[in-house]
Design a protein around this motif. Structure first.
Motif, PDB file in Angstrom:
ATOM      1  N   ALA A   1      -2.782  12.988  -9.391  1.00  0.00           N
ATOM      2  CA  ALA A   1      -3.893  12.634  -8.506  1.00  0.00           C
ATOM      3  C   ALA A   1      -4.130  11.140  -8.409  1.00  0.00           C
ATOM      4  O   ALA A   1      -5.030  10.719  -7.689  1.00  0.00           O
ATOM      5  CB  ALA A   1      -5.179  13.317  -8.982  1.00  0.00           C
ATOM      6  N   ALA A   2      -3.331  10.331  -9.097  1.00  0.00           N
ATOM      7  CA  ALA A   2      -3.543   8.886  -9.038  1.00  0.00           C
ATOM      8  C   ALA A   2      -3.351   8.344  -7.632  1.00  0.00           C
ATOM      9  O   ALA A   2      -3.865   7.300  -7.279  1.00  0.00           O
ATOM     10  CB  ALA A   2      -2.605   8.162 -10.003  1.00  0.00           C
ATOM     11  N   LEU A   3      -2.594   9.077  -6.830  1.00  0.00           N
ATOM     12  CA  LEU A   3      -2.347   8.632  -5.466  1.00  0.00           C
ATOM     13  C   LEU A   3      -3.215   9.357  -4.453  1.00  0.00           C
ATOM     14  O   LEU A   3      -2.987   9.243  -3.257  1.00  0.00           O
ATOM     15  CB  LEU A   3      -0.866   8.855  -5.097  1.00  0.00           C
ATOM     16  CG  LEU A   3       0.134   8.005  -5.871  1.00  0.00           C
ATOM     17  CD1 LEU A   3       1.542   8.319  -5.409  1.00  0.00           C
ATOM     18  CD2 LEU A   3      -0.155   6.538  -5.706  1.00  0.00           C
TER      19      LEU A   3
ATOM     20  N   HIS B   1       0.822  -1.205   0.000  1.00  0.00           N
ATOM     21  CA  HIS B   1       0.000   0.000   0.000  1.00  0.00           C
ATOM     22  C   HIS B   1       0.859   1.259   0.000  1.00  0.00           C
ATOM     23  O   HIS B   1       0.514   2.254  -0.634  1.00  0.00           O
ATOM     24  CB  HIS B   1      -0.925   0.004   1.214  1.00  0.00           C
ATOM     25  CG  HIS B   1      -2.119  -0.874   1.046  1.00  0.00           C
ATOM     26  ND1 HIS B   1      -3.133  -0.956   1.981  1.00  0.00           N
ATOM     27  CD2 HIS B   1      -2.475  -1.711   0.044  1.00  0.00           C
ATOM     28  CE1 HIS B   1      -4.050  -1.798   1.560  1.00  0.00           C
ATOM     29  NE2 HIS B   1      -3.678  -2.277   0.395  1.00  0.00           N
ATOM     30  N   GLY B   2       1.990   1.229   0.714  1.00  0.00           N
ATOM     31  CA  GLY B   2       2.867   2.385   0.725  1.00  0.00           C
ATOM     32  C   GLY B   2       3.415   2.700  -0.651  1.00  0.00           C
ATOM     33  O   GLY B   2       3.543   3.862  -1.037  1.00  0.00           O
ATOM     34  N   ALA B   3       3.736   1.647  -1.412  1.00  0.00           N
ATOM     35  CA  ALA B   3       4.271   1.833  -2.751  1.00  0.00           C
ATOM     36  C   ALA B   3       3.204   2.281  -3.740  1.00  0.00           C
ATOM     37  O   ALA B   3       3.449   3.114  -4.611  1.00  0.00           O
ATOM     38  CB  ALA B   3       4.921   0.538  -3.229  1.00  0.00           C
ATOM     39  N   CYS B   4       2.007   1.739  -3.604  1.00  0.00           N
ATOM     40  CA  CYS B   4       0.950   2.007  -4.580  1.00  0.00           C
ATOM     41  C   CYS B   4       0.172   3.289  -4.293  1.00  0.00           C
ATOM     42  O   CYS B   4      -0.259   3.975  -5.220  1.00  0.00           O
ATOM     43  CB  CYS B   4      -0.020   0.823  -4.633  1.00  0.00           C
ATOM     44  SG  CYS B   4       0.700  -0.700  -5.259  1.00  0.00           S
ATOM     45  N   PHE B   5      -0.011   3.621  -3.029  1.00  0.00           N
ATOM     46  CA  PHE B   5      -0.873   4.745  -2.675  1.00  0.00           C
ATOM     47  C   PHE B   5      -0.149   5.879  -1.956  1.00  0.00           C
ATOM     48  O   PHE B   5      -0.695   6.954  -1.788  1.00  0.00           O
ATOM     49  CB  PHE B   5      -2.025   4.265  -1.780  1.00  0.00           C
ATOM     50  CG  PHE B   5      -2.840   3.167  -2.388  1.00  0.00           C
ATOM     51  CD1 PHE B   5      -3.428   3.330  -3.626  1.00  0.00           C
ATOM     52  CD2 PHE B   5      -3.006   1.960  -1.737  1.00  0.00           C
ATOM     53  CE1 PHE B   5      -4.176   2.314  -4.200  1.00  0.00           C
ATOM     54  CE2 PHE B   5      -3.753   0.934  -2.298  1.00  0.00           C
ATOM     55  CZ  PHE B   5      -4.338   1.114  -3.542  1.00  0.00           C
ATOM     56  N   GLY B   6       1.056   5.634  -1.484  1.00  0.00           N
ATOM     57  CA  GLY B   6       1.768   6.656  -0.742  1.00  0.00           C
ATOM     58  C   GLY B   6       1.680   6.443   0.762  1.00  0.00           C
ATOM     59  O   GLY B   6       0.936   5.597   1.247  1.00  0.00           O
ATOM     60  N   PHE B   7       2.458   7.240   1.473  1.00  0.00           N
ATOM     61  CA  PHE B   7       2.586   7.042   2.912  1.00  0.00           C
ATOM     62  C   PHE B   7       1.305   7.383   3.666  1.00  0.00           C
ATOM     63  O   PHE B   7       0.839   6.595   4.500  1.00  0.00           O
ATOM     64  CB  PHE B   7       3.741   7.903   3.442  1.00  0.00           C
ATOM     65  CG  PHE B   7       3.919   7.830   4.929  1.00  0.00           C
ATOM     66  CD1 PHE B   7       4.528   6.735   5.519  1.00  0.00           C
ATOM     67  CD2 PHE B   7       3.461   8.854   5.746  1.00  0.00           C
ATOM     68  CE1 PHE B   7       4.698   6.660   6.887  1.00  0.00           C
ATOM     69  CE2 PHE B   7       3.615   8.788   7.123  1.00  0.00           C
ATOM     70  CZ  PHE B   7       4.240   7.694   7.692  1.00  0.00           C
ATOM     71  N   ARG B   8       0.719   8.542   3.411  1.00  0.00           N
ATOM     72  CA  ARG B   8      -0.415   8.995   4.221  1.00  0.00           C
ATOM     73  C   ARG B   8      -1.620   8.068   4.139  1.00  0.00           C
ATOM     74  O   ARG B   8      -2.202   7.709   5.181  1.00  0.00           O
ATOM     75  CB  ARG B   8      -0.794  10.426   3.836  1.00  0.00           C
ATOM     76  CG  ARG B   8       0.267  11.452   4.228  1.00  0.00           C
ATOM     77  CD  ARG B   8      -0.147  12.852   3.868  1.00  0.00           C
ATOM     78  NE  ARG B   8      -1.329  13.273   4.615  1.00  0.00           N
ATOM     79  CZ  ARG B   8      -1.937  14.442   4.434  1.00  0.00           C
ATOM     80  NH1 ARG B   8      -1.501  15.291   3.513  1.00  0.00           N
ATOM     81  NH2 ARG B   8      -2.989  14.751   5.156  1.00  0.00           N
TER      82      ARG B   8
ATOM     83  N   PHE C   1       9.541   3.719   3.525  1.00  0.00           N
ATOM     84  CA  PHE C   1      10.547   3.198   2.610  1.00  0.00           C
ATOM     85  C   PHE C   1       9.924   2.860   1.265  1.00  0.00           C
ATOM     86  O   PHE C   1      10.501   3.137   0.212  1.00  0.00           O
ATOM     87  CB  PHE C   1      11.197   1.955   3.206  1.00  0.00           C
ATOM     88  CG  PHE C   1      12.115   1.229   2.268  1.00  0.00           C
ATOM     89  CD1 PHE C   1      13.387   1.703   1.991  1.00  0.00           C
ATOM     90  CD2 PHE C   1      11.696   0.057   1.643  1.00  0.00           C
ATOM     91  CE1 PHE C   1      14.229   1.032   1.120  1.00  0.00           C
ATOM     92  CE2 PHE C   1      12.533  -0.624   0.771  1.00  0.00           C
ATOM     93  CZ  PHE C   1      13.807  -0.136   0.506  1.00  0.00           C
ATOM     94  N   ALA C   2       8.740   2.269   1.283  1.00  0.00           N
ATOM     95  CA  ALA C   2       8.080   1.872   0.043  1.00  0.00           C
ATOM     96  C   ALA C   2       7.778   3.078  -0.827  1.00  0.00           C
ATOM     97  O   ALA C   2       7.888   3.029  -2.055  1.00  0.00           O
ATOM     98  CB  ALA C   2       6.793   1.111   0.361  1.00  0.00           C
ATOM     99  N   GLN C   3       7.387   4.194  -0.205  1.00  0.00           N
ATOM    100  CA  GLN C   3       7.055   5.390  -0.973  1.00  0.00           C
ATOM    101  C   GLN C   3       8.289   5.941  -1.694  1.00  0.00           C
ATOM    102  O   GLN C   3       8.190   6.471  -2.799  1.00  0.00           O
ATOM    103  CB  GLN C   3       6.470   6.453  -0.050  1.00  0.00           C
ATOM    104  CG  GLN C   3       5.898   7.657  -0.786  1.00  0.00           C
ATOM    105  CD  GLN C   3       5.285   8.660   0.173  1.00  0.00           C
ATOM    106  OE1 GLN C   3       5.741   8.792   1.302  1.00  0.00           O
ATOM    107  NE2 GLN C   3       4.254   9.353  -0.278  1.00  0.00           N
ATOM    108  N   ARG C   4       9.452   5.784  -1.096  1.00  0.00           N
ATOM    109  CA  ARG C   4      10.677   6.320  -1.694  1.00  0.00           C
ATOM    110  C   ARG C   4      11.094   5.561  -2.946  1.00  0.00           C
ATOM    111  O   ARG C   4      11.822   6.104  -3.792  1.00  0.00           O
ATOM    112  CB  ARG C   4      11.808   6.292  -0.663  1.00  0.00           C
ATOM    113  CG  ARG C   4      11.584   7.242   0.505  1.00  0.00           C
ATOM    114  CD  ARG C   4      12.703   7.138   1.524  1.00  0.00           C
ATOM    115  NE  ARG C   4      12.437   7.996   2.679  1.00  0.00           N
ATOM    116  CZ  ARG C   4      13.221   8.082   3.746  1.00  0.00           C
ATOM    117  NH1 ARG C   4      14.328   7.359   3.802  1.00  0.00           N
ATOM    118  NH2 ARG C   4      12.904   8.876   4.750  1.00  0.00           N
ATOM    119  N   ILE C   5      10.685   4.320  -3.069  1.00  0.00           N
ATOM    120  CA  ILE C   5      11.058   3.548  -4.254  1.00  0.00           C
ATOM    121  C   ILE C   5       9.960   3.580  -5.311  1.00  0.00           C
ATOM    122  O   ILE C   5      10.003   2.825  -6.272  1.00  0.00           O
ATOM    123  CB  ILE C   5      11.390   2.088  -3.881  1.00  0.00           C
ATOM    124  CG1 ILE C   5      10.144   1.370  -3.317  1.00  0.00           C
ATOM    125  CG2 ILE C   5      12.553   2.014  -2.904  1.00  0.00           C
ATOM    126  CD1 ILE C   5      10.372  -0.114  -3.080  1.00  0.00           C
ATOM    127  N   SER C   6       8.975   4.468  -5.136  1.00  0.00           N
ATOM    128  CA  SER C   6       7.866   4.535  -6.089  1.00  0.00           C
ATOM    129  C   SER C   6       8.299   4.837  -7.519  1.00  0.00           C
ATOM    130  O   SER C   6       7.694   4.304  -8.464  1.00  0.00           O
ATOM    131  CB  SER C   6       6.822   5.554  -5.619  1.00  0.00           C
ATOM    132  OG  SER C   6       7.390   6.848  -5.513  1.00  0.00           O
TER     133      SER C   6
END
Length: 207
Positions: free
Chosen positions: A101-103, A30-37, A172-177
């Motif tokens: 806006a995809a995220l 979810h962090g990678a696909c949608f972002g941290f928040r 961490f996942a958001q940083r490798i997006s």
């Protein structure tokens, strides 16, 4: 409970959280696909699920599961089925689009209620978690302490450790997006396959 006993429990709970599991993988996905928040909702859903498992274990339900083949089998198949279903959805999902806006948090797939629900269900439908807490918590329980006090101490400590760990994973996942934008389909297949593998392993688990 003494401070020394609580510190031992804290170390043990930290070790348990660091063990790879379905909720940690879900936070990365979810962090990678949608972002941290948006993923914060997933993390809090999983934390609430763990709190429910701890409450059930403290109340003695873990003993029931350990003694009842029917109860264990039912919950085992529910948990396994949900993990496999989630894995197939991730496998078939298109590569994540990290532009604009995809995220956004109000997209259908990133709906806070849905993400909270997924985190909760992944945590609470794992009978191994109930059995583990049922075996783990009695080593630290104090005979004359109330249920509410022990739930606050044991549940609160574990939930805070788990939330902290999964927040780090999501960050961490958001940083490798950017990398995932290019290789997102392979990432989806890898994580989806892991979820399916976890569900299959859970379905074949014995007490």
């Amino acid at each position: 409970m003494t401070l020394e006993l609580w510190l031992i429990y804290l170390v043990a709970a930290s070790g348990l959280s660091l063990t790879p599991g379905p909720n940690g993988l879900l936070s990365i996905t979810h962090g990678a696909c949608f972002g941290f928040r948006p993923t914060v909702y997933t993390i809090f859903g999983g934390a609430f699920g763990f709190l429910v498992l701890i409450a059930i274990s403290l109340a003695g339900f873990g003993t029931l599961l350990a003694a009842s083949e029917q109860a264990f089998t039912l919950i085992k198949w529910v948990g396994a089925g949900y993990l496999i279903y989630l894995g197939l959805r991730v496998w078939r999902a298109p590569p994540p689009d990290f532009r604009g806006a995809a995220l956004a948090i109000d997209t259908q797939d990133a709906c806070p209620i849905r993400m909270f629900q997924q985190g909760f269900l992944v945590a609470v439908t794992n009978p191994k978690g109930v059995l583990f807490f049922a075996a783990f918590l009695p080593q630290f329980m104090v005979a004359d302490a109330s249920f509410a006090t022990q739930l606050f101490v044991f549940g609160g400590t574990f939930v805070m450790v788990e939330i902290t760990y999964e927040l780090v994973l999501a960050s961490f996942a958001q940083r490798i997006s950017p990398w995932l934008s290019q290789y997102g389909r392979w990432f989806n297949r890898a994580t989806g396959g892991i979820f399916v593998g976890m569900g299959t392993a859970l379905a074949t688990a014995s007490r």
